[in-house]
Scaffold this active site. Structure first.
Site, mmCIF file in Angstrom:
data_model
loop_
_atom_site.group_PDB
_atom_site.id
_atom_site.type_symbol
_atom_site.label_atom_id
_atom_site.label_comp_id
_atom_site.label_asym_id
_atom_site.label_seq_id
_atom_site.Cartn_x
_atom_site.Cartn_y
_atom_site.Cartn_z
ATOM 1 C CG HIS A 1 -1.894 -1.129 1.257
ATOM 2 N ND1 HIS A 1 -2.735 -1.414 0.215
ATOM 3 C CD2 HIS A 1 -2.125 -2.092 2.200
ATOM 4 C CE1 HIS A 1 -3.461 -2.489 0.516
ATOM 5 N NE2 HIS A 1 -3.105 -2.921 1.712
ATOM 6 C CG HIS B 1 -2.888 -44.844 -32.687
ATOM 7 N ND1 HIS B 1 -3.802 -43.815 -32.683
ATOM 8 C CD2 HIS B 1 -1.702 -44.288 -33.035
ATOM 9 C CE1 HIS B 1 -3.181 -42.677 -33.019
ATOM 10 N NE2 HIS B 1 -1.908 -42.937 -33.226
#
Ligand code: X5A
Ligand code: ZN
Length: 924
Positions: free
Chosen positions: A281, A692
């Site tokens: 801040h 696959h």
């Protein structure tokens, strides 16, 4: 009520368009084997990041190409392992053109072709060399140094030597640091860190951010009495001063700098500074919100101005907006390059301005000014009760895409823990574990150069737990599991959508998200907000009964954290008819020798290779199929040829069965070690590949489906319901894995984004009704209608953002080769002949299969791995370009590259229509 994310006044003002990064940024991220966009040519040296020359892999007796007769040398031999040199994936086992053939001059070439080819090559080379040289000038040489190790931890008891003299219960108190330290010691984290000596920031360092007058004022507080301190404090917002405050604020700033310097020098990988007072801040001439000096801002300026960094990212997850940091950088006057170099991102509680610091500047409409436009990103929450899902969504959807695009060289975190559950100020619900995840996500940036500096956090319990979790991530521990809802709440979505809408104009990586999704359903949002009061209801996971609580296994320490399994015998599977077949033994031998060269292999724990057993194979494959493969052992070549050719793109030799059992067994061995907690994770360097392979058929070079087997096996070994995620990043669709699991809700979720045209008929676009996290976003368009896909902006999206039902076409993925230089596009027939039958057999030998069509004369011919008729046709006719019916990719023999260009679209559109019965998705 939700406006369709109007650009703010800021935005409409004097903002420049998108931030443009220097070209070198892209160069820096290229690595050998990762990019198809730079293709190494025979004898050519390629420079990659850090100026390292990437040479062809050193000759290795057993690594020579099986047929070392190509002249010029095979492209394949010069490519990194695992990178197939041409269209030779399973999808395209066809006319791999010139590579690998002895290249006799074709008998009848059209006269212009050799010349065009020569000129094309020269132009290409010239262009690449120019780009590479351009890139080299800005290369970040530091990035090539060995990966730094060690997590720095900075703490000094001195930092507890101040407190609020007039309010004993002031939340910013010394116990914050002492309790963190106790917790970190208890958790065994301190001893795993490298201690970093705290130090005072010099005046010069403070002046990088603050004014001399303000510094002098702060210095004067060291001699003030309590009354004067209190009076001075009261002229500011939310601060107290103690005689030691100034000293500690300087110590805090210097301590962050000490950690940053060790990280930037490579002495440490990352670090944490345990400091107070907090800093985010504090403004140039103001203390505020418990903060005196802005440590993180000082560190960012220091990194830029004194350590030469160009781009620093500040991530502020403190529950309060770091307005101080924003003000310091939003119009950074010290910009020395084309673009501002500090990007400030803050996620904070805002409550439409009702939450401290009550500034309109904390809203997402504040984006920076002038040169700094787009480099301030605010994500304000407008309700308390935000959860892990909200914060993780904010990171995945907003911060990370931008951060990947920005490519910071250092990440500074304003690490407040007042958004943690139980914090009296934040009123948020973030779990401590979530801070581990947030930290972990940032580690992918800046080569891991991440420094956390403590900011807020006022519940001592959640503060200490949160810090411990974040530090665990810095140390490389696995993230603790998250509980709770998976989807962001409506209010969070609204905030994120709005910020996305505002920042999409600056950051192309955000542009694929359809942010109007929410604003079209305003009523729904209002309703949801009203009903739940902002606290989201728990979300149902797909299989509720199968949700065991997964205790995190005890963290493993290096070097035994990663397992590696490999067996030389897997190289005995080979193609005896084609030594240049892309799925060749060298794929694994080279991968392994590369791991050795890089010193990675010796950092792994070697796991025992083994054969998958019959019962294990039966977890996914049919008994008939396993028996059929077992029966290939000892067959003669002719029978083996027949055995292989009953499948799509499969070869077999006498050792194939054993190699496939080994490949699967090695993956199972890795699963064993991980589930037993012997290693944290593992790599199996195996072949033949598996994804696959179907339950009862080999396919696409794959015999047994190793990953699918591993998933089922893991379930079996765990002896309890186990959620398994399979991620398949192979360029081809893992049809086998999908078919094995698609009707099995208990087992696994295959998570595959792409609809792949190969293998035929296996792809469909998955809807994702089960995943609430995905329902909040619309991704209308991941593929671009432009022929050139911008990979740098697409990557972060593909990597980190769940993309839901959208899919990426193969066109888009292949279009990474530079396109403009193919000189042969004019030979493509503009319109394919009516009645073209893409499924036609080869016109020479009549074979059926994944055939190719010549884009000049539209003859359909078979591939290199069948009878090579398309290759012969190319040689004889000089027709350079062919289209694969398998994946609709176009290959140019002379460029040895996939080519994509609008000229090819008519053929691709027709082929897609004929093959799938619908339109090429990229055009929809
Ligand atoms: C660092 C931090 C909070 C200030 C609150 C003022 N500051 N009401 O968390
Ligand atoms: Zn705070």
């Amino acid at each position: 009520m939700v406006s369709p994310t109007p650009p703010s006044a800021h935005v409409q003002g004097n903002c420049v368009a998108q931030p443009r990064l220097p070209r070198a940024v892209r160069m820096v991220s290229l690595r050998a084997g990762q990019s198809d966009s730079i293709r190494q040519r025979p004898g050519e040296t390629i420079f990659l990041k850090g100026g390292e020359q990437v040479k062809p892999f050193p000759p290795h007796p057993d690594l020579q190409p099986l047929t070392p007769t190509c002249n010029p040398p095979c492209l394949a031999a010069a490519m990194p392992p695992g990178v197939s040199p041409g269209p030779e994936g399973p999808s395209a086992p066809a006319p791999s053109g010139r590579a690998g053939r002895r290249a006799p001059p074709p008998p009848r070439r059209s006269p212009g072709l050799p010349e065009a080819k020569r000129r094309g090559r020269a132009r290409r080379l010239h262009q690449e060399v120019a780009e590479l040289q351009d890139g080299l000038q800005h290369l970040d040489l530091a990035a090539e140094k060995p990966v730094p190790s060690g997590t720095g931890l900075a703490y000094d008891k001195e930092l507890t030597s101040f407190h609020c003299l007039w309010d004993k219960s002031f939340p910013e108190c010394p116990a914050r640091l002492t309790s963190i330290w106790t917790k970190l010691v208890e958790d065994g984290l301190v001893e795993r860190c490298v201690p970093v000596q705290a130090r005072l920031a010099t005046e010069e360092e403070i002046l990088l951010v603050h004014s001399p007058q303000f510094l002098a004022l702060m210095a004067s507080t060291a001699d003030m009495e309590e009354g004067k301190l209190r009076a001075l404090s009261d002229t500011y917002d939310s601060v107290y001063l103690h005689p030691n405050s100034y000293h500690c604020a300087r110590l805090a700033a210097g301590t962050v700098l000490a950690v940053v310097d060790k990280v930037l020098s490579g002495e440490l990988r990352n670090g944490l500074a345990l400091i107070r007072p907090p800093g985010h801040h504090a403004q140039r001439e103001r203390m505020e919100g418990y903060c005196l000096f802005n440590h993180v801002a000082i560190a960012a300026r220091h990194a830029r101005e004194r350590r030469g960094l160009q781009r620093v990212l500040i991530v502020d997850w403190d529950v309060h907006h770091g307005q101080g940091t924003q003000f310091i950088f939003e119009d950074d006057p010290r910009v020395s390059y084309n673009t501002p170099s500090v990007l400030y991102f803050s996620v904070h509680r805002y409550d439409n301005g009702a939450f401290w610091p009550h500034l309109p500047d904390s809203d997402s409409s504040a984006v920076g000014r002038g040169q700094g436009c787009g480099f301030t990103i605010n994500l304000p929450w407008n309700q308390p009760g935000m959860t892990d899902a909200d914060y993780i969504s904010a990171f995945l959807q907003l911060l990370l895409p931008v951060a990947f695009e920005f490519q910071p060289q250092l990440v500074l975190v304003a690490a407040g823990f007042d958004a943690a559950i139980g914090d009296p100020k934040g009123q948020m619900l973030v779990s401590p574990a979530c801070f581990a995840h947030l930290t972990h996500m940032l580690l992918a940036l800046a080569g891991g150069k991440v420094v956390l500096a403590l900011e807020g956090g006022y519940n001592l319990h959640s503060l200490t737990e949160g810090v411990s979790a974040a530090l665990g991530s810095l140390l490389g521990d696995p993230c603790p599991p998250l509980a709770g809802p998976a989807a962001p709440c409506p209010s969070a979505l609204q905030s994120i959508s709005k910020a996305l809408g505002i920042h999409a104009q600056f950051w192309p990586s955000l542009q694929h998200v359809e942010v109007s999704a929410l604003s079209t359903e305003d009523e729904g949002v209002e309703e949801a907000l009203g009903e739940t009061g902002g606290v989201p209801s728990p979300v149902e996971l797909p299989c509720p009964e199968a949700l065991p609580s997964l205790e995190a296994p005890p963290p493993r320490r290096p070097p035994a954290c990663t397992g590696l399994v490999y067996d030389e015998r897997m190289t005995q599977h080979y193609n005896m008819w084609d030594s240049q077949h892309p799925e060749r033994p060298q794929r694994v031998t080279r991968a392994l020798s590369r791991l050795q060269e890089l010193g990675l292999e010796r950092r792994c724990l070697r796991l025992p290779p083994r054969l998958a057993t019959e019962p294990e194979l039966l977890l996914c494959h049919s008994p008939e199929y396993v028996a059929r493969l077992r029966a290939t052992v000892g067959l003669r070549p002719r029978e083996l040829h027949r055995a292989g050719s009953r499948y799509n793109s499969v070869y077999m030799c006498g050792e194939s069965f054993e190699a496939a059992c080994l490949a699967a067994g090695c993956v199972l061995s890795a699963v064993d070690a991980v589930l037993a907690g012997q290693v944290q994770n593992a790599v199996a360097v195996v072949r033949p590949p598996g994804h696959h392979a179907e339950p009862d058929a080999a396919c696409g070079f794959c015999l047994f489906n190793s990953v699918a087997l591993a998933a089922r096996y893991a379930q079996q070994v765990a002896g309890r319901p186990l959620r398994v995620l399979i991620l398949d990043w192979d360029i081809h669709h893992g049809n086998g894995i999908q078919h094995i699991f698609e009707e099995d809700p208990r087992v696994a979720t295959t998570w595959q984004q792409q609809q792949s045209p190969w293998p035929r008929a296996s792809g469909h676009c998955w809807e994702t009704p089960h995943w609430p996290h995905l329902q909040s976003w619309h991704y209308p368009c991941l593929h671009t209608p432009s022929p050139v896909l911008s990979m740098p902006s697409a990557w972060p999206a593909l990597c980190t953002v769940p993309t839901g039902p959208a899919f990426v076409s193969m066109d888009a993925l292949y279009a990474v080769t530079p396109l403009s230089w193919c000189p042969h596009l004019s030979s493509v027939a503009p319109v394919p002949p009516a009645g073209l039958d893409i499924l036609a057999p080869c016109q020479k030998c009549g074979c059926q299969g994944e055939n190719w069509v010549c884009l000049t004369c539209y003859q359909v011919l078979c591939s290199r791995y069948v009878a090579g008729h398309m290759v012969a046709h190319g040689d004889a006719s000089g027709h350079p370009m062919v289209l694969s019916f398998a994946d609709l990719s176009a290959w140019c023999y002379d460029c040895e590259a996939y080519i994509h260009h609008p000229t090819l679209l008519p053929a691709k559109i027709l082929a897609h229509r004929l093959k799938f019965g619908n339109e090429l998705p990229a055009l929809l």
